[in-house]
Design an enzyme around this catalytic site. Structure first.
Site, PDB file in Angstrom:
ATOM      1  N   ASP A  48       0.721  -1.177   0.029  1.00 62.12           N
ATOM      2  CA  ASP A  48      -0.037   0.082   0.079  1.00 62.12           C
ATOM      3  C   ASP A  48       0.700   1.396  -0.041  1.00 62.12           C
ATOM      4  OD1 ASP A  48      -2.924  -0.778  -0.216  1.00 62.12           O
ATOM      5  OD2 ASP A  48      -2.869  -1.019   1.741  1.00 62.12           O
ATOM      6  N   GLU A  71      -5.341   6.865   0.457  1.00 59.62           N
ATOM      7  CA  GLU A  71      -5.735   6.080   1.631  1.00 59.62           C
ATOM      8  C   GLU A  71      -4.544   6.212   2.438  1.00 59.62           C
ATOM      9  OE1 GLU A  71      -7.929   1.692   2.066  1.00 59.62           O
ATOM     10  OE2 GLU A  71      -6.441   2.109   0.372  1.00 59.62           O
ATOM     11  N   ASP A 143      -5.921   4.447  -5.051  1.00 58.85           N
ATOM     12  CA  ASP A 143      -6.254   3.025  -4.026  1.00 58.85           C
ATOM     13  C   ASP A 143      -5.217   2.302  -4.336  1.00 58.85           C
ATOM     14  OD1 ASP A 143      -6.985   0.958  -2.257  1.00 58.85           O
ATOM     15  OD2 ASP A 143      -9.101   0.977  -2.767  1.00 58.85           O
ATOM     16  N   ILE A 145      -3.803  -0.664  -3.201  1.00 58.52           N
ATOM     17  CA  ILE A 145      -4.007  -2.167  -3.169  1.00 58.52           C
ATOM     18  C   ILE A 145      -5.395  -2.365  -2.708  1.00 58.52           C
ATOM     19  CG2 ILE A 145      -3.706  -4.503  -2.184  1.00 58.52           C
ATOM     20  CD1 ILE A 145      -0.767  -3.850  -1.992  1.00 58.52           C
ATOM     21  N   ASP A 146      -6.462  -2.409  -3.673  1.00 58.90           N
ATOM     22  CA  ASP A 146      -7.805  -2.441  -3.448  1.00 58.90           C
ATOM     23  C   ASP A 146      -8.038  -3.943  -3.499  1.00 58.90           C
ATOM     24  OD1 ASP A 146     -10.577  -1.850  -3.038  1.00 58.90           O
ATOM     25  OD2 ASP A 146     -11.087  -2.233  -4.891  1.00 58.90           O
ATOM     26  N   THR A 148      -7.315  -6.357  -0.113  1.00 56.66           N
ATOM     27  CA  THR A 148      -6.288  -6.722   0.489  1.00 56.66           C
ATOM     28  C   THR A 148      -6.153  -8.177   0.718  1.00 56.66           C
ATOM     29  OG1 THR A 148      -7.372  -6.276   2.670  1.00 56.66           O
ATOM     30  CG2 THR A 148      -5.860  -4.515   1.400  1.00 56.66           C
ATOM     31  N   ASP A 289     -12.664   3.646  -3.718  1.00 58.48           N
ATOM     32  CA  ASP A 289     -13.139   2.286  -3.892  1.00 58.48           C
ATOM     33  C   ASP A 289     -14.300   2.353  -5.215  1.00 58.48           C
ATOM     34  OD1 ASP A 289     -11.753   0.965  -1.911  1.00 58.48           O
ATOM     35  OD2 ASP A 289     -13.346   1.525  -0.455  1.00 58.48           O
TER      36      ASP A 289
END
Length: 358
Positions: A48, A71, A143, A145-146, A148, A289
């Site tokens: 991330d 984020e 984002d 790493i959408d 996880t 998101d």
């Protein structure tokens, strides 16, 4: 006359592609080759932060006046206790930034051999994602790493970047390193980029940025229509989806995967609808998101609204406001699906009011 947002589109493809190579490297180095304790999220944390550092660093060079809604923030990394994590993040981010230039890359974006960034510069890059959002002006949302849990399982996750101008998503790029180019051939080539510019349609590319193919959603056919759902029931109510399927008379099982990869699949015709229905009170969906995914849907022939039939509002700040769910589907199915959703939501609200048997 040149098309709008040509440079932004080229930039977003370049940035997301580098971030995808980074996250794949994190998985191979920290998940596959190291023993993880159950519940250990540290590889996600590394991925991330590193991916956001790379994208934000590039953004600062390419569009220095554009704010970022991201984020992550770097406060914990600046503390002495974060030294080990910080060192790993800096190493991985610089590895991605200094990778060789490929077609579409521009060295002035701070990439290519010799583009190492200092620790402070990379931490500052992460912290640039603190913009509060709003109704007017340009802003990017990231984002890194959408999905996880999908990332940790070696399954589906996405790197997401979108440009929002005056609360309208104008450019979106979604990188899905583990997604097959063809979902019906899961053992063949993997790694997709989904790209959309408002008013210009949507495309799927290979992760290399090559072989663009236009995206068109599948027409509504009840016998083959299926829902794309989150793997985790905590993210979206599976029971609500089952009731909606029953009302519509659908027989196909849902396609379940993590992350905004679902939006990419919907845009190219895998499945008929994506729904994300609230599972509890109080959670607000974040703009990062859904920004890229929403544009992919509309530019491939679909409609996306909340459960009231209203468009998603990306001008409320860092969230979409009160959570009324998300419904995305092809245009000719939206009215039918919305009616079924509203019927089920009403049923569930009435059931919730009934006294529970002791």
């Amino acid at each position: 006359m040149s098309l709008a947002y040509t440079t932004e589109k080229q930039f977003a493809i370049s940035a997301v592609r580098r971030a995808c190579l980074l996250t794949s490297s994190v998985f191979n180095k920290l998940v596959k080759n190291e023993t993880l304790v159950k519940g250990d999220k540290s590889p996600v944390t590394v991925g991330d932060f590193s991916a956001q550092a790379v994208i934000s660093s590039m953004l600062h060079r390419a569009f220095p006046d554009d704010p970022i809604v991201g984020e992550e923030e770097a406060a914990d990394l600046r503390a002495e206790s974060g030294a080990s994590l910080r060192d790993r993040i800096v190493e991985l981010a610089n590895e991605a930034l200094t990778a060789e230039l490929v077609i579409g890359d521009i060295a002035e974006w701070g990439i290519g051999p010799g583009s190492e960034q200092s620790v402070d510069n990379l931490l500052d890059a992460i912290d640039r994602g603190n913009h509060e959002g709003g109704r007017s002006g340009r802003m990017w949302t990231i984002d890194p790493i959408d999905g996880t849990k999908g990332f940790l399982r070696g399954e589906q996750y996405a790197v997401c970047l979108a440009l929002i101008v005056d609360a309208q998503v104008q450019v979106g790029v979604l990188g899905c390193p583990n997604l097959p180019l063809n979902l019906s051939k899961p053992d063949e080539d993997k790694g997709c980029l989904f790209v959309a510019v408002k008013g210009q349609g949507a495309q799927q590319l290979k992760l290399t940025g090559t072989d663009p193919a236009p995206l068109t959603m599948s027409p509504y056919t009840p016998s083959s229509f299926s829902f794309l759902e989150s793997v985790e029931a905590a993210h979206s109510s599976h029971s609500t989806s089952s009731r909606i399927s029953a009302i519509l008379g659908l027989t196909q099982p849902p396609i379940r995967m993590d992350s905004q990869a679902k939006y990419g699949c919907l845009a190219r015709g895998d499945g008929g609808a994506y729904m994300r229905m609230p599972t509890g009170v109080g959670y607000k969906e974040k703009i990062w998101d859904h920004a890229t995914g929403s544009l992919l849907v509309t530019e491939s022939g679909g409609v996306i609204t909340d459960s009231r039939g209203l468009p998603l509002d990306f001008g409320l700040g860092r969230t979409l406001g009160e959570n009324y769910g998300v419904i995305a589907t092809v245009k000719d199915a939206h009215a039918k699906l919305l009616s079924a959703v509203q019927k089920v939501v009403k049923q569930e609200q009435e059931e919730a009011k009934k006294p529970k048997a002791s």
